[in-house]
Design an enzyme around this catalytic site. Structure first.
Site, PDB file in Angstrom:
ATOM      1  N   GLU A   1      54.785  38.215  44.705  1.00 32.81           N
ATOM      2  CA  GLU A   1      54.874  39.477  43.971  1.00 32.81           C
ATOM      3  C   GLU A   1      54.279  40.632  44.774  1.00 32.81           C
ATOM      4  O   GLU A   1      53.373  40.426  45.595  1.00 32.81           O
ATOM      5  CB  GLU A   1      54.132  39.348  42.632  1.00 32.81           C
ATOM      6  CG  GLU A   1      54.852  38.418  41.677  1.00 32.81           C
ATOM      7  CD  GLU A   1      54.122  38.219  40.346  1.00 32.81           C
ATOM      8  OE1 GLU A   1      54.808  38.121  39.326  1.00 32.81           O
ATOM      9  OE2 GLU A   1      52.879  38.162  40.339  1.00 32.81           O
TER      10      GLU A   1
ATOM     11  N   CYS B   1      51.206  47.397  47.007  1.00 30.53           N
ATOM     12  CA  CYS B   1      50.264  46.298  47.218  1.00 30.53           C
ATOM     13  C   CYS B   1      51.095  45.065  47.575  1.00 30.53           C
ATOM     14  O   CYS B   1      51.901  44.607  46.758  1.00 30.53           O
ATOM     15  CB  CYS B   1      49.492  46.099  45.910  1.00 30.53           C
ATOM     16  SG  CYS B   1      48.407  44.695  45.923  1.00 30.53           S
TER      17      CYS B   1
ATOM     18  N   CYS C   1      47.191  31.223  47.521  1.00 24.98           N
ATOM     19  CA  CYS C   1      46.015  31.537  48.347  1.00 24.98           C
ATOM     20  C   CYS C   1      45.104  30.323  48.404  1.00 24.98           C
ATOM     21  O   CYS C   1      44.869  29.677  47.387  1.00 24.98           O
ATOM     22  CB  CYS C   1      45.258  32.727  47.757  1.00 24.98           C
ATOM     23  SG  CYS C   1      43.841  33.199  48.772  1.00 24.98           S
TER      24      CYS C   1
ATOM     25  N   CYS D   1      39.074  31.855  44.752  1.00 28.85           N
ATOM     26  CA  CYS D   1      38.073  32.688  44.075  1.00 28.85           C
ATOM     27  C   CYS D   1      38.216  32.435  42.569  1.00 28.85           C
ATOM     28  O   CYS D   1      39.330  32.458  42.035  1.00 28.85           O
ATOM     29  CB  CYS D   1      38.283  34.165  44.387  1.00 28.85           C
ATOM     30  SG  CYS D   1      38.154  34.528  46.150  1.00 28.85           S
TER      31      CYS D   1
ATOM     32  N   CYS E   1      40.404  34.701  40.063  1.00 31.72           N
ATOM     33  CA  CYS E   1      41.695  35.213  40.527  1.00 31.72           C
ATOM     34  C   CYS E   1      42.847  34.284  40.143  1.00 31.72           C
ATOM     35  O   CYS E   1      42.802  33.079  40.405  1.00 31.72           O
ATOM     36  CB  CYS E   1      41.633  35.381  42.039  1.00 31.72           C
ATOM     37  SG  CYS E   1      43.215  35.807  42.772  1.00 31.72           S
TER      38      CYS E   1
ATOM     39  N   CYS F   1      44.772  44.013  39.668  1.00 31.66           N
ATOM     40  CA  CYS F   1      44.084  43.278  40.707  1.00 31.66           C
ATOM     41  C   CYS F   1      43.692  41.873  40.236  1.00 31.66           C
ATOM     42  O   CYS F   1      43.091  41.716  39.177  1.00 31.66           O
ATOM     43  CB  CYS F   1      42.831  44.085  41.038  1.00 31.66           C
ATOM     44  SG  CYS F   1      42.118  43.626  42.549  1.00 31.66           S
TER      45      CYS F   1
HETATM   46  S1  SF4 Z   1      40.832  37.121  45.251  1.00 33.50           S
HETATM   47 FE1  SF4 Z   1      42.569  35.689  44.976  1.00 33.50          FE
HETATM   48  S2  SF4 Z   1      44.083  36.270  46.520  1.00 33.50           S
HETATM   49 FE2  SF4 Z   1      42.113  37.248  47.092  1.00 33.50          FE
HETATM   50  S3  SF4 Z   1      41.152  35.776  48.503  1.00 33.50           S
HETATM   51 FE3  SF4 Z   1      40.368  35.256  46.461  1.00 33.50          FE
HETATM   52  S4  SF4 Z   1      41.791  33.670  45.675  1.00 33.50           S
HETATM   53 FE4  SF4 Z   1      42.783  34.677  47.436  1.00 33.50          FE
END
Ligand code: SF4
Length: 347
Positions: free
Chosen positions: A92, A105, A112, A116, A119, A335
Site C-alpha cells: 500500500e 508515503c 516488515c 514493532c 505496527c 501511520c
Molecule cells: S514501524 Fe512497522 S513498518 Fe516500521 S519498522 Fe516497525 S514493524 Fe516495520
C-alpha cells in the site's frame, strides 16, 4: 525471450545499458524524462527517439508498472492505494494532500521483518524486499494520477510498509531516480527516509544521498524501546542517537525523531523529560504521533491533554516539537496501519 525492464534502473545504469548497444548516452536522459516526467509507459510514445530505436526497445525491453488495484479516499482527502505486484503480493501507498503539498508515503518491503509491537505492518509478517521498479512505480502512479488533475507530487516519504534500510540497494536506486534532474527532480529535503534505526546503513545512505531522515524512537529508555521495537537490542538508543548526530545536514535542516505516543506506556511527563535530555542541542526535532489503533493491538491513543503536556515538556526542554495531525485514519491509511490487504473499491 526475457525483456529487460528499464523501469527502476538508475540514470547511470541506463547510460551504461545504451553504451553497451553503441547508442549515445543522452538517450538515457531522454528515456528518463519520458518515464518519470511525462509518465509514458509505452516506447511508441517517445517521439524524440528514432523510430529504429523505439522498435528495438519495444522488441527487447519493457517498462514494468501496475495501476492501483484498489483505492480508498479518506474524509480528509488522504488517498490509499493498494498495488498488486507481478508475483501477486500486495503493498500500500498513501497520498496525503496538505495545502499545496502532495506527499506520497511509499512502501519498500512486502510486510516488515522488524515486528514493532504497535505496527500493523509488522504484525502481518515479512514476505520479501521490493525491487526499485516496484518502489518507484508507486511514485509514477501517484504522479500520473495527480498530473491528470493538474496537481504535482511534491514530496516522497519512505514511511509505508517495510524498513527501507533493510533493502538499501533497491531503496538507494529509487532515491537516485527521485533526485535525478532527469527523473522526478526532487531536492533532498523533499525525500525522507524513515528508519527504525539501522545504524550502519543510516550513515552510509546519508553519505550517498542528501535526503532527509526520520528515525523511530518511541521510548527514551532501552528497556521500553526494546519492548516496543525489538531492533533496539541490536541497535540501542545511544548508538541510534549518536548516528542521528552524525548524519550530515544541509543548512537549516534537522533530523526528525518520530515518537508514537501510546497511552500509559511512553506518554508520561518523565518520559518527555528523558526525551528532551536525549535530544537537547538543536540538531534533532521531535515529531509526536498520537497512536493510530488497529485491530489486534493492545495499545491505545493518549488523550489530547496528555499529548499537549508531553509536547510542552519537550518544548520547555529546548526541543523543537511538532504534533503530527492524524490523517486517513478512517481508511486505515494512518501511520502504522498499513497492511497491504485488499479493502476499498476497485480502480
Ligand atoms: S514501524 Fe512497522 S513498518 Fe516500521 S519498522 Fe516497525 S514493524 Fe516495520
Amino acid at each position: 525471450m526475457t525483456r529487460t525492464d528499464l523501469k527502476g534502473m538508475t540514470l547511470t545504469e541506463l547510460e551504461e545499458f545504451f553504451a553497451r548497444w553503441g547508442k549515445e548516452r543522452y538517450r538515457a536522459r531522454q528515456l528518463f524524462r519520458w518515464i518519470y516526467q511525462k509518465h509514458a509507459d509505452d516506447f511508441a510514445a517517445m517521439t524524440d527517439l528514432s523510430k529504429e530505436l523505439r522498435g528495438i526497445l519495444a522488441s527487447t525491453c519493457r517498462l514494468s508498472g501496475f495501476p492501483a488495484e484498489r483505492f480508498e479516499t479518506s474524509a480528509d482527502g488522504t488517498e490509499k492505494y493498494l498495488f498488486r505486484l507481478e508475483d501477486g503480493e500486495t503493498v500500500e501507498s498513501v497520498l496525503i494532500p496538505d495545502d499545496a503539498r502532495r506527499t506520497l508515503c511509499i512502501s519498500s518491503q512486502v510486510g516488515c521483518p522488524l515486528l514493532c509491537g504497535f505496527c500493523a505492518t509488522g504484525a502481518s509478517g515479512f514476505r520479501r524486499n521490493m525491487t526499485s521498479a516496484e518502489i518507484v512505480q508507486q511514485a509514477c502512479y501517484a504522479a500520473k494520477r495527480l498530473s491528470e488533475r493538474g496537481e504535482r507530487l511534491s514530496n516522497v516519504v519512505f514511511m509505508g510498509m517495510g524498513e527501507p534500510l533493510m533493502n538499501v540497494p533497491e531503496v538507494s536506486r529509487t532515491i537516485g531516480i527521485l533526485l535525478s534532474q532527469f527523473g522526478f527532480g526532487f531536492s533532498g529535503k523533499r525525500v525522507t527516509v524513515s528508519t527504525a534505526g539501522i545504524v550502519p546503513e543510516m550513515l552510509a545512505l546519508a553519505l550517498a544521498h542528501p535526503v532527509s531522515f526520520a528515525v523511530s524512537i518511541n521510548a527514551a529508555r532501552d528497556d521500553l524501546r526494546s519492548l516496543l521495537m525489538p531492533v533496539n537490542r541490536k541497535y540501542p538508543l545511544k548508538d541510534v542517537v549518536a548516528a542521528m548526530r552524525r548524519i550530515p545536514l544541509q543548512s537549516g535542516r534537522k533530523v526528525t525523531a518520530e515518537y508514537v505516543l501510546l497511552a500509559g506506556v511512553n506518554d508520561s511527563p518523565e518520559d518527555a523529560l528523558s526525551l528532551s535530555r536525549l535530544f537537547r542541542g538543536g540538531r534533532i526535532k521531535v515529531n509526536l504521533i498520537p497512536y493510530n489503533a488497529h485491530e489486534a493491538s493492545p495499545y491505545r491513543a493518549p488523550e489530547a491533554e496528555v499529548v499537549g503536556r508531553f509536547r510542552d515538556v519537550l518544548i520547555a526542554g529546548g526541543v523543537q516539537t511538532i504534533t503530527r495531525e492524524r490523517r486517513g485514519a478512517d481508511i486505515r491509511a494512518a501511520c502504522g496501519q498499513l497492511r497491504g490487504s485488499p479493502r476499498g473499491k476497485k480502480s
